[in-house]
Design an enzyme around this catalytic site. Structure first.
Site, short mmCIF file in Angstrom:
data_model
loop_
_atom_site.label_atom_id
_atom_site.label_comp_id
_atom_site.label_asym_id
_atom_site.label_seq_id
_atom_site.Cartn_x
_atom_site.Cartn_y
_atom_site.Cartn_z
N LYS A 1 35.16 35.77 42.92
CA LYS A 1 36.04 36.89 42.77
C LYS A 1 37.73 36.37 42.51
O LYS A 1 38.05 35.55 43.14
CB LYS A 1 35.93 37.75 44.06
CG LYS A 1 36.63 38.92 43.91
CD LYS A 1 36.09 39.74 45.37
CE LYS A 1 36.64 41.00 45.09
NZ LYS A 1 36.31 42.01 46.33
N SER B 1 34.32 46.34 45.50
CA SER B 1 35.32 45.91 44.68
C SER B 1 34.62 44.64 44.14
O SER B 1 35.29 44.02 43.02
CB SER B 1 36.72 45.56 45.22
OG SER B 1 36.76 44.81 46.26
N SER C 1 32.64 46.09 50.02
CA SER C 1 33.13 45.25 48.91
C SER C 1 32.03 44.30 48.17
O SER C 1 31.90 43.92 47.04
CB SER C 1 34.43 44.85 48.72
OG SER C 1 35.08 45.98 48.52
#
Ligand SMILES: *[C@@H]1O[C@H](CO)[C@@H](O)[C@H](O)[C@H]1NC(C)=O
Ligand SMILES: *[C@@H]1O[C@H](CO)[C@@H](O)[C@H](O)[C@H]1NC(C)=O
Length: 515
Positions: free
Chosen positions: A98, A179, A203
């Site tokens: 990420k 996210s 997330s």
């Protein structure tokens, strides 16, 4: 998305290497087997994933940057193999990170925002140092909801200025969730087998759930947060997103551990690490003798009327058939308050923690175009085209900046409320019913686990009538990873619901590919 784009998309899924190794749905175990049989090298595997990314990313928008050094790292892994000097399960395996996880290499770490482009940290995140020690190939950075979706309440999940809108590969108009959207999409679409996400509230669990992959959010502190863009020391956790429970467990094992840079939390959580590690809990009969609490209200409500609710009942039968005691229709105290982050105070607290921690983080970077949240906000105002300010505002960032009005006492009070909601809610539920895990449909329970720093794992549970994936989420008390692995692995082996995107189109794809 046009049909011809779709068809090309499918052809690419059938990329094959050598005679028997297939990139599609390859797990870490498959990859290591293919390595050991000389069916593929790490270099070739990395090339295949890079070409998948090149072909699919213009559509799915889940990768922000690829690592210019990935092929070299793969060659190093190949040399280690020739020299019989292997470093374990992840040696030579490409991993996507990420875009909130520092690599201190040629890649940027930006949370999807142009404001952080060119920022540089002295050191890589602890989890990245651990991956490198394990021989993993750092493949690239995954897209995400910009600023962990804190930028703006208007902004849809999976969108960031640098990458645009990430797509759910199962249902074109489906929510990819955030996210850690890019990390989940890329794994689902076979652009990589392994990725890391981060979670503050939902997330990891939610994007994994929505993209039919396994997401594992460990107990807060089990994985170091050093070198990861922060929101909240209480809630932030780094964890794997993979296609199987076994892969997620192997990755978890490679990234955990004590880190002086995140001393307090990693020291406390390191007492949970079992002797012999986590792999030993990948047991087919892992459900045998477990007590599982089913909480339907309010998590199942959003599935009302969907075929998912019927599949969930089938899964509960499977849990029983595999030897678990299922305690149904349990309730969590104050659940209405917990699920409303304004009412519980979670949201204001997170915004205040974010402002403080991001200001510290930006100041400590070796180099950065912005050094505070206020400067980020100014950057966005000065670069409206880059940051697409005509599409989405930055009201979330502004709200976070305004928490400067909150003093320490107010934050401490809000923290105490979170602790009490957890103690009287999830902890009480688990202890009074002597549960090994809570089982819920979908990802909605992630907030319950988030506010208390508890671990959770989601396993693909099925697809609704539109083809939209949903997961089954297993949550436990702090340090419950061994039990969660037993339960999730046994459930996965009994159900095997994960399938690649677009399999319903595969016959069309094959025709097209053979033209
Ligand atoms: C990082 O960002 C810079 C722009 O500041 C860009 O030139 C560079 O290519 C980026 N790195 C990678 C690996 O994409
Ligand atoms: C689901 O919908 C039915 C009928 O609309 C309703 O009676 C029931 O209470 C709903 N269940 C939940 C959990 O919301």
């Amino acid at each position: 998305m046009t049909i011809s784009t779709l068809l090309c998309f499918f052809c690419l899924f059938s990329v094959a290497a050598g005679d028997s190794f297939s990139l599609k749905e390859a797990t870490i175990g498959d990859i290591q087997l293919a390595f050991s049989r000389n069916e593929i090298t790490s270099r070739r595997l990395t090339e295949l994933y890079l070409s998948q990314i090149e072909s699919l990313n213009p559509l799915l928008r889940c990768v922000l940057e690829v690592n210019p050094d990935a092929l070299e790292q793969a060659e190093e892994a190949d040399r280690r193999r020739l020299a019989a000097d292997l470093r374990g399960d992840l040696d030579g395996v490409p991993v996507l990170l990420k875009d909130s996880i520092e690599t201190a290499d040629k890649m940027n770490t930006t949370l999807g925002s142009y404001a952080l482009l060119g920022a540089r940290a002295e050191r890589a995140a602890h989890v990245v140092e651990r991956l490198r020690m394990a021989g993993a190939v750092i493949l690239g950075k995954a897209s995400l909801s910009e600023w962990y979706s804190l930028r703006s309440p208007e902004m849809p999940p999976g969108w960031c200025a640098r990458s645009g809108q990430g797509l759910n590969p199962y249902v074109e108009s489906g929510d990819p969730c955030g996210s850690s959207s890019g990390s989940a999409i890329a794994v689902a679409a076979n652009m990589v087998a392994v990725s890391l996400g981060t979670e503050t509230d939902s997330s990891i669990i939610c994007p994994a759930d929505h993209n039919s992959v396994v997401g594992f959010k460990p107990t807060v502190g089990l994985t170091s947060r050093a070198g990861v863009v922060p929101i909240s020391a209480r809630q932030d956790s780094v964890g794997p997103i993979c296609r199987t429970v076994a892969d997620a467990t192997l990755v978890l094992e490679s990234i955990i551990g004590l880190d002086p840079r995140d001393n307090e939390a990693t020291k406390e959580a390191s007492t949970f690490i079992p002797e012999g590690g986590y792999k030993q809990f990948l047991k087919e009969d892992g459900l045998e003798g477990k007590r599982l609490g089913i909480v339907r209200n309010p998590f199942s409500a959003s599935f009302n009327g969907s075929t998912a609710t019927r599949t969930f009942e089938d899964h509960l039968r499977t849990l029983r058939n595999r030897g678990a005691t299922v305690v149904d229709n349990l309730e969590i105290s104050n659940i209405d308050i917990i699920m409303d982050p304004m009412r519980s105070g979670e949201m204001p607290l997170l915004l205040a923690e974010f402002r403080r921690s991001i200001n510290r983080y930006l100041k400590e970077l070796a180099d950065s175009p912005v050094r505070s949240l206020a400067e980020v906000i100014t950057f966005n105002l000065n670069h409206p085209d880059m940051e697409k300010m005509d599409m989405y505002n930055q009201d979330g960032l502004i709200a976070a900046e305004m928490t400067s009005a909150l003093d320490d006492d107010e934050l401490t009070k809000a923290e105490k409320i979170m602790e009490q909601l957890s103690r009287d809610g999830f902890e009480k539920l688990m202890k009074e019913n002597e549960l090994d895990a809570m089982v819920t449909l979908g990802a909605n329970a992630a907030t319950v686990m988030a506010i208390g720093g508890y671990p959770a794992i989601t396993v693909p549970g099925g697809y609704d009538e539109k083809g939209m994936p949903f997961g089954i989420c297993f949550g436990g008390l702090k340090g419950a990873e061994p039990k969660l692995i037993e339960i999730a692995y046994s459930f996965e082996q009994a159900t095997m619901m994960q399938r690649p995107p677009f399999s319903t189109f595969s016959s069309k794809m094959d025709n097209h590919c053979h033209e």
